[in-house]
Design a protein around this motif. Sequence first.
Motif, PDB file in Angstrom:
ATOM      1  N   VAL A   1       0.523  -1.030   0.178  1.00 57.29           N
ATOM      2  CA  VAL A   1       0.144   0.480  -0.120  1.00 57.29           C
ATOM      3  C   VAL A   1       0.906   0.851   0.333  1.00 57.29           C
ATOM      4  O   VAL A   1       1.671   1.014   0.674  1.00 57.29           O
ATOM      5  CB  VAL A   1      -0.850  -0.115   0.307  1.00 57.29           C
ATOM      6  CG1 VAL A   1      -1.975  -1.322   0.989  1.00 57.29           C
ATOM      7  CG2 VAL A   1      -0.593   0.245   2.731  1.00 57.29           C
ATOM      8  N   GLU A   2       0.358   2.139  -0.111  1.00 59.20           N
ATOM      9  CA  GLU A   2       0.658   4.022  -0.525  1.00 59.20           C
ATOM     10  C   GLU A   2      -0.584   4.559   0.579  1.00 59.20           C
ATOM     11  O   GLU A   2      -0.861   4.667  -0.016  1.00 59.20           O
ATOM     12  CB  GLU A   2       0.812   3.764  -1.949  1.00 59.20           C
ATOM     13  CG  GLU A   2       1.839   5.527  -1.421  1.00 59.20           C
ATOM     14  CD  GLU A   2       2.192   6.035  -2.636  1.00 59.20           C
ATOM     15  OE1 GLU A   2       2.989   6.970  -2.892  1.00 59.20           O
ATOM     16  OE2 GLU A   2       1.904   5.541  -4.170  1.00 59.20           O
ATOM     17  N   VAL A   3       0.647   5.621   1.681  1.00 60.26           N
ATOM     18  CA  VAL A   3      -0.704   6.535   2.394  1.00 60.26           C
ATOM     19  C   VAL A   3      -0.896   7.534   1.311  1.00 60.26           C
ATOM     20  O   VAL A   3       0.484   7.992   0.781  1.00 60.26           O
ATOM     21  CB  VAL A   3       0.412   6.666   3.383  1.00 60.26           C
ATOM     22  CG1 VAL A   3      -0.368   7.995   4.264  1.00 60.26           C
ATOM     23  CG2 VAL A   3       0.732   5.470   4.680  1.00 60.26           C
ATOM     24  N   VAL A   4      -1.795   7.899   1.425  1.00 65.16           N
ATOM     25  CA  VAL A   4      -2.006   8.953   0.223  1.00 65.16           C
ATOM     26  C   VAL A   4      -2.313  10.200   1.173  1.00 65.16           C
ATOM     27  O   VAL A   4      -1.877  11.242   0.822  1.00 65.16           O
ATOM     28  CB  VAL A   4      -3.788   8.558  -0.133  1.00 65.16           C
ATOM     29  CG1 VAL A   4      -3.987   9.461  -1.589  1.00 65.16           C
ATOM     30  CG2 VAL A   4      -3.518   6.991  -1.268  1.00 65.16           C
ATOM     31  N   ALA A   5      -2.865   9.775   2.178  1.00 61.96           N
ATOM     32  CA  ALA A   5      -3.172  11.121   3.367  1.00 61.96           C
ATOM     33  C   ALA A   5      -3.241  10.971   4.752  1.00 61.96           C
ATOM     34  O   ALA A   5      -3.780   9.719   4.838  1.00 61.96           O
ATOM     35  CB  ALA A   5      -4.569  12.607   2.368  1.00 61.96           C
TER      36      ALA A   5
ATOM     37  N   VAL B   1      -8.420  12.787  13.250  1.00 64.24           N
ATOM     38  CA  VAL B   1      -6.835  12.635  12.637  1.00 64.24           C
ATOM     39  C   VAL B   1      -7.388  11.120  12.157  1.00 64.24           C
ATOM     40  O   VAL B   1      -8.391  10.338  12.223  1.00 64.24           O
ATOM     41  CB  VAL B   1      -6.531  12.193  13.806  1.00 64.24           C
ATOM     42  CG1 VAL B   1      -5.923  13.865  14.654  1.00 64.24           C
ATOM     43  CG2 VAL B   1      -6.552  11.439  14.844  1.00 64.24           C
ATOM     44  N   GLY B   2      -6.785  10.860  11.476  1.00 69.24           N
ATOM     45  CA  GLY B   2      -6.290   9.958  10.162  1.00 69.24           C
ATOM     46  C   GLY B   2      -5.449   9.837   9.416  1.00 69.24           C
ATOM     47  O   GLY B   2      -4.791  10.338   8.831  1.00 69.24           O
ATOM     48  N   PHE B   3      -6.350   8.575   8.263  1.00 77.07           N
ATOM     49  CA  PHE B   3      -5.382   8.386   6.919  1.00 77.07           C
ATOM     50  C   PHE B   3      -5.694   7.522   5.835  1.00 77.07           C
ATOM     51  O   PHE B   3      -6.754   7.438   6.354  1.00 77.07           O
ATOM     52  CB  PHE B   3      -4.171   8.328   7.871  1.00 77.07           C
ATOM     53  CG  PHE B   3      -4.249   6.469   7.925  1.00 77.07           C
ATOM     54  CD1 PHE B   3      -4.192   5.461   6.909  1.00 77.07           C
ATOM     55  CD2 PHE B   3      -4.284   5.622   9.454  1.00 77.07           C
ATOM     56  CE1 PHE B   3      -3.748   4.144   7.235  1.00 77.07           C
ATOM     57  CE2 PHE B   3      -4.417   4.866   9.059  1.00 77.07           C
ATOM     58  CZ  PHE B   3      -4.565   3.914   8.621  1.00 77.07           C
TER      59      PHE B   3
ATOM     60  N   GLU C   1      -8.830   2.072  -2.283  1.00 78.75           N
ATOM     61  CA  GLU C   1      -8.207   2.878  -1.617  1.00 78.75           C
ATOM     62  C   GLU C   1      -9.748   2.682   0.187  1.00 78.75           C
ATOM     63  O   GLU C   1     -10.590   2.065  -0.327  1.00 78.75           O
ATOM     64  CB  GLU C   1      -8.248   4.320  -1.273  1.00 78.75           C
ATOM     65  CG  GLU C   1      -7.284   4.733  -2.510  1.00 78.75           C
ATOM     66  CD  GLU C   1      -7.854   6.396  -2.836  1.00 78.75           C
ATOM     67  OE1 GLU C   1      -7.864   7.477  -1.922  1.00 78.75           O
ATOM     68  OE2 GLU C   1      -6.770   6.576  -3.876  1.00 78.75           O
ATOM     69  N   GLU C   2      -8.819   2.506   0.949  1.00 79.83           N
ATOM     70  CA  GLU C   2      -8.725   2.189   2.624  1.00 79.83           C
ATOM     71  C   GLU C   2      -8.994   3.541   3.336  1.00 79.83           C
ATOM     72  O   GLU C   2      -7.577   4.225   3.239  1.00 79.83           O
ATOM     73  CB  GLU C   2      -9.032   1.249   3.324  1.00 79.83           C
ATOM     74  CG  GLU C   2     -10.095   0.961   3.987  1.00 79.83           C
ATOM     75  CD  GLU C   2      -9.433  -0.672   4.308  1.00 79.83           C
ATOM     76  OE1 GLU C   2     -10.462  -1.383   4.188  1.00 79.83           O
ATOM     77  OE2 GLU C   2      -8.531  -1.245   4.307  1.00 79.83           O
ATOM     78  N   ALA C   3     -10.092   4.340   4.100  1.00 81.62           N
ATOM     79  CA  ALA C   3      -9.500   5.612   5.087  1.00 81.62           C
ATOM     80  C   ALA C   3     -10.321   4.993   6.084  1.00 81.62           C
ATOM     81  O   ALA C   3     -11.079   5.023   6.785  1.00 81.62           O
ATOM     82  CB  ALA C   3     -10.198   6.178   4.300  1.00 81.62           C
ATOM     83  N   PHE C   4      -9.551   5.609   7.009  1.00 82.86           N
ATOM     84  CA  PHE C   4     -10.304   5.594   9.191  1.00 82.86           C
ATOM     85  C   PHE C   4      -9.312   6.749   9.147  1.00 82.86           C
ATOM     86  O   PHE C   4      -8.018   7.559   9.473  1.00 82.86           O
ATOM     87  CB  PHE C   4      -8.812   4.406   9.892  1.00 82.86           C
ATOM     88  CG  PHE C   4      -9.018   3.309   8.332  1.00 82.86           C
ATOM     89  CD1 PHE C   4     -10.232   2.376   8.638  1.00 82.86           C
ATOM     90  CD2 PHE C   4      -7.597   2.905   7.814  1.00 82.86           C
ATOM     91  CE1 PHE C   4      -9.963   1.061   8.600  1.00 82.86           C
ATOM     92  CE2 PHE C   4      -7.706   1.953   7.499  1.00 82.86           C
ATOM     93  CZ  PHE C   4      -8.280   0.514   7.551  1.00 82.86           C
TER      94      PHE C   4
END
Length: 152
Positions: free
Chosen positions: A74-78, A86-88, A101-104
């Motif tokens: 994976v690559e962290v996008v944001a 807060v999150g990514f 993509e997945e976001a938390f």
Amino acid sequence: MTWEPGVTHPFRAAQSETVIGRGDACWQRAASEVLRWGVKTRSGFAVASPHDVMPGERLTITARLGPFVVREPVEVVAVIRQPDRVGFSYRALPGHPVRGEEAFVVHRHADAVLLSIRSLTAPAARGPWRPAYPLLRVAQVIARRRYRRALR
């Protein structure tokens, strides 16, 4: 962000929001954990280097399913670091069992601390995982259930 109908095609969109606790102590703990991959590691995944998430970082998340090991590049996008949010998010790289993509994101609403999970998923473009996509969708449902409990 709201996904409009048809905009996500060919991806399947999923999102959920769960109250994980209340108060400042819960906020501090959950905010710290989510930014150190806690939502993944507390859900049974291993992260190659579970330090603070950093935009642009590429790493491998590992899942064990019985005797099988699944590697998810994976690559962290944001990364979000705001006073009450807060999150990514990360995107799947080639070799990942799925595309998407997945976001938390951990955020506050009054005294409540919530975890929002969002994902866009499609079958891998090619490779051995493509025909397994229906089974991977089931695995994702199970993983999301674990994510919702991970930071409580």
